[in-house]
Design a protein around this motif. Structure first.
Motif, mmCIF file in Angstrom:
data_model
loop_
_atom_site.group_PDB
_atom_site.id
_atom_site.type_symbol
_atom_site.label_atom_id
_atom_site.label_comp_id
_atom_site.label_asym_id
_atom_site.label_seq_id
_atom_site.Cartn_x
_atom_site.Cartn_y
_atom_site.Cartn_z
ATOM 1 N N GLY A 19 0.819 -1.205 0.000
ATOM 2 C CA GLY A 19 0.000 0.000 0.000
ATOM 3 C C GLY A 19 0.856 1.259 0.000
ATOM 4 N N PHE A 20 0.624 2.135 0.980
ATOM 5 C CA PHE A 20 1.369 3.393 1.056
ATOM 6 C C PHE A 20 2.719 3.239 1.780
ATOM 7 C CE2 PHE A 20 -3.059 5.402 1.126
ATOM 8 C CZ PHE A 20 -3.044 5.639 -0.240
ATOM 9 N N ASP A 21 3.071 2.048 2.195
ATOM 10 C CA ASP A 21 4.332 1.815 2.902
ATOM 11 C C ASP A 21 5.448 1.615 1.881
ATOM 12 O OD1 ASP A 21 6.465 1.046 4.448
ATOM 13 O OD2 ASP A 21 5.426 -0.620 5.446
ATOM 14 N N ASN A 22 6.301 2.629 1.720
ATOM 15 C CA ASN A 22 7.362 2.589 0.713
ATOM 16 C C ASN A 22 8.714 2.174 1.284
ATOM 17 O OD1 ASN A 22 6.006 3.722 -1.783
ATOM 18 N ND2 ASN A 22 5.566 5.370 -0.344
ATOM 19 N N ARG A 23 8.766 1.683 2.523
ATOM 20 C CA ARG A 23 10.054 1.393 3.155
ATOM 21 C C ARG A 23 10.849 0.325 2.415
ATOM 22 N NH1 ARG A 23 8.883 -0.554 8.830
ATOM 23 N NH2 ARG A 23 7.092 -1.454 7.710
ATOM 24 N N CYS A 24 10.193 -0.718 1.953
ATOM 25 C CA CYS A 24 10.896 -1.791 1.247
ATOM 26 C C CYS A 24 11.516 -1.258 -0.041
ATOM 27 C CB CYS A 24 9.934 -2.933 0.959
ATOM 28 S SG CYS A 24 10.691 -4.388 0.220
ATOM 29 N N LEU A 25 10.743 -0.485 -0.797
ATOM 30 C CA LEU A 25 11.236 0.120 -2.031
ATOM 31 C C LEU A 25 12.415 1.048 -1.748
ATOM 32 C CD1 LEU A 25 9.054 1.791 -4.765
ATOM 33 C CD2 LEU A 25 10.901 3.056 -3.717
ATOM 34 N N ALA A 30 6.914 5.595 -6.127
ATOM 35 C CA ALA A 30 6.281 5.385 -4.831
ATOM 36 C C ALA A 30 4.757 5.386 -4.945
ATOM 37 C CB ALA A 30 6.731 6.471 -3.852
ATOM 38 N N VAL A 31 4.123 4.792 -3.947
ATOM 39 C CA VAL A 31 2.662 4.847 -3.801
ATOM 40 C C VAL A 31 2.360 5.808 -2.663
ATOM 41 C CG1 VAL A 31 0.560 3.526 -3.412
ATOM 42 C CG2 VAL A 31 2.507 2.448 -4.565
ATOM 43 N N VAL A 32 1.589 6.845 -2.933
ATOM 44 C CA VAL A 32 1.347 7.888 -1.921
ATOM 45 C C VAL A 32 -0.134 8.266 -1.896
ATOM 46 C CG1 VAL A 32 3.681 8.803 -2.237
ATOM 47 C CG2 VAL A 32 1.772 9.834 -3.483
ATOM 48 N N PRO A 33 -0.610 8.777 -0.759
ATOM 49 C CA PRO A 33 -1.969 9.324 -0.710
ATOM 50 C C PRO A 33 -2.091 10.573 -1.581
ATOM 51 C CG PRO A 33 -1.111 8.913 1.508
ATOM 52 C CD PRO A 33 0.042 8.796 0.564
ATOM 53 N N LEU A 34 -3.305 10.901 -1.969
ATOM 54 C CA LEU A 34 -3.531 12.052 -2.830
ATOM 55 C C LEU A 34 -3.144 13.362 -2.149
ATOM 56 C CD1 LEU A 34 -6.960 11.223 -4.530
ATOM 57 C CD2 LEU A 34 -4.646 10.771 -5.369
ATOM 58 N N ASP A 35 -3.164 13.396 -0.815
ATOM 59 C CA ASP A 35 -2.851 14.639 -0.118
ATOM 60 C C ASP A 35 -1.385 14.744 0.295
ATOM 61 O OD1 ASP A 35 -2.805 12.736 1.860
ATOM 62 O OD2 ASP A 35 -4.194 13.762 3.215
ATOM 63 N N THR A 36 -0.518 13.930 -0.296
ATOM 64 C CA THR A 36 0.909 14.002 0.018
ATOM 65 C C THR A 36 1.440 15.395 -0.304
ATOM 66 O OG1 THR A 36 1.180 11.652 -0.437
ATOM 67 C CG2 THR A 36 3.169 12.992 -0.465
ATOM 68 N N SER A 37 2.176 15.964 0.639
ATOM 69 C CA SER A 37 2.628 17.353 0.514
ATOM 70 C C SER A 37 3.824 17.473 -0.420
ATOM 71 C CB SER A 37 3.007 17.905 1.886
ATOM 72 O OG SER A 37 4.191 17.272 2.368
ATOM 73 N N LEU A 38 4.104 18.702 -0.816
ATOM 74 C CA LEU A 38 5.274 18.969 -1.649
ATOM 75 C C LEU A 38 6.553 18.573 -0.918
ATOM 76 C CD1 LEU A 38 6.140 20.284 -4.384
ATOM 77 C CD2 LEU A 38 6.503 22.392 -3.098
ATOM 78 N N ALA A 39 6.636 18.872 0.378
ATOM 79 C CA ALA A 39 7.827 18.524 1.149
ATOM 80 C C ALA A 39 8.027 17.014 1.217
ATOM 81 C CB ALA A 39 7.734 19.110 2.553
ATOM 82 N N ARG A 60 -10.368 11.543 -9.269
ATOM 83 C CA ARG A 60 -10.961 12.817 -9.688
ATOM 84 C C ARG A 60 -10.424 13.980 -8.848
ATOM 85 N NH1 ARG A 60 -15.228 12.021 -13.235
ATOM 86 N NH2 ARG A 60 -16.115 9.906 -13.261
ATOM 87 N N ALA A 61 -9.944 13.663 -7.645
ATOM 88 C CA ALA A 61 -9.405 14.701 -6.757
ATOM 89 C C ALA A 61 -7.886 14.766 -6.812
ATOM 90 C CB ALA A 61 -9.855 14.440 -5.324
ATOM 91 N N ALA A 62 -7.275 14.205 -7.856
ATOM 92 C CA ALA A 62 -5.814 14.125 -7.928
ATOM 93 C C ALA A 62 -5.157 15.369 -8.509
ATOM 94 C CB ALA A 62 -5.397 12.905 -8.761
ATOM 95 N N GLY A 63 -5.939 16.377 -8.871
ATOM 96 C CA GLY A 63 -5.362 17.568 -9.484
ATOM 97 C C GLY A 63 -4.251 18.219 -8.682
ATOM 98 N N PRO A 64 -4.436 18.473 -7.380
ATOM 99 C CA PRO A 64 -3.366 19.099 -6.595
ATOM 100 C C PRO A 64 -2.107 18.237 -6.527
ATOM 101 C CG PRO A 64 -5.472 19.404 -5.503
ATOM 102 C CD PRO A 64 -5.722 18.459 -6.629
ATOM 103 N N LEU A 65 -2.264 16.919 -6.414
ATOM 104 C CA LEU A 65 -1.091 16.045 -6.412
ATOM 105 C C LEU A 65 -0.366 16.122 -7.747
ATOM 106 C CD1 LEU A 65 0.714 13.832 -5.194
ATOM 107 C CD2 LEU A 65 -0.937 12.147 -6.035
#
Length: 276
Positions: free
Chosen positions: A64-70, A85-94, A120-125
């Motif tokens: 899922g969103f756990d990227n530690r192995c990668l 990476a796999v990230v949530p849609l609200d992942t910040s720029l930082a 549909r809400a992926a525009g900001p990402l």
């Protein structure tokens, strides 16, 4: 074709190492047995086939969103690997900048699994990806892209499509989703992975019903915007798949030596920043 001295980059592999990085209990699917592929095992497979680099894609299955192995595999690869990476849609720029500094070159948008409504809400990402020059790696199937295309085009982000766009093998080249993918070649910022023909076929290996889709992509994108990938370790494969025959199949589907050189080495090296 499949010789150790032919330079190659594999642009879609996964790492599964539940002994060191246990799966979350609520994940989509938990790979087991022959589906498990550790970083060490990946290195052995690539060495056996003369593959110098690989793009490790974070899987929705397993982690899922756990990227530690990668990230661990990339960090210990001495530049051999880069990650998606796999990230949530609200992942910040930082947070994206931190991933980029760790060797990540893009993030996944897996509409084939999560559905088009989720994105549909992926525009900001997508805007944040554009700002950083990161790839939006998109996996669609059938006609998903018809719905997502305006969002992806308007974003200005770099677009990397998995597995030939996963068209319906029985619907022909004219199906709307595949035509949308062909049309994106005109943007100059879309790239397609020639990979996992089993996902674009109802026929057994060597999947001849998928070959016309590959040729159409070659005509639209040219080898300057196409790359090859294995999809190792072949998660939930419909039949037995082996790495060597996949490379040999690529040589049959793309017989031109210059096109092979571009798709296996020159194009992915340039697009993803591999060196050496």
């Amino acid at each position: 074709m499949d010789t150790p001295d032919h330079p190659k980059i594999d642009c879609h592999v996964h790492i599964f190492d539940p002994a060191r990085f246990p799966y979350p209990q609520d994940n989509f699917y938990q790979p087991t047995g022959h589906e498990i592929g550790t970083a060490a095992q990946l290195g052995q497979v690539l060495d056996a086939h003369g593959v110098q680099h690989a793009l490790i894609v974070g899987p929705n299955s397993g982690y899922g969103f756990d990227n530690r192995c990668l990230l661990d595999a990339v960090a210990h690869s001495a530049g051999r690997y880069k990650g998606v990476a796999v990230v949530p849609l609200d992942t910040s720029l930082a947070e994206l900048q931190d991933l980029q500094a760790a060797g990540v070159v893009g993030v996944t948008l897996n509409a084939a699994l999560l559905g088009v409504d989720y994105y549909r809400a992926a525009g900001p990402l997508l805007e944040r990806l554009r700002q950083l020059g990161l790839w939006a790696q998109v996996q669609v199937q059938n006609d998903d892209l018809v719905v997502l295309k305006p969002l992806l085009v308007d974003s200005g982000a770099r677009l990397l499509f998995d597995h030939c766009g996963r068209p319906n093998p029985t619907a022909g080249l004219g199906q709307p989703g595949f035509q949308a993918l062909l049309g994106l070649a005109e943007t100059g910022r879309a790239v397609v992975k020639i990979s996992s023909l089993a996902k674009t076929s109802v026929q057994p290996f060597p999947h001849p019903d998928a070959w016309p889709f590959v040729q159409a992509l070659l005509d639209a994108y040219t080898p300057k915007a196409l790359v090859w990938a294995s999809d190792w370790p072949f998660l939930r494969a419909p039949e037995r798949i082996d790495y060597g025959p996949l490379l040999a199949l690529f040589g049959r589907v793309v017989p031109d030596a210059a096109a092979q050189q571009a798709m296996l080495w020159d194009t992915p090296r340039r697009l993803f920043g591999f060196t050496g």
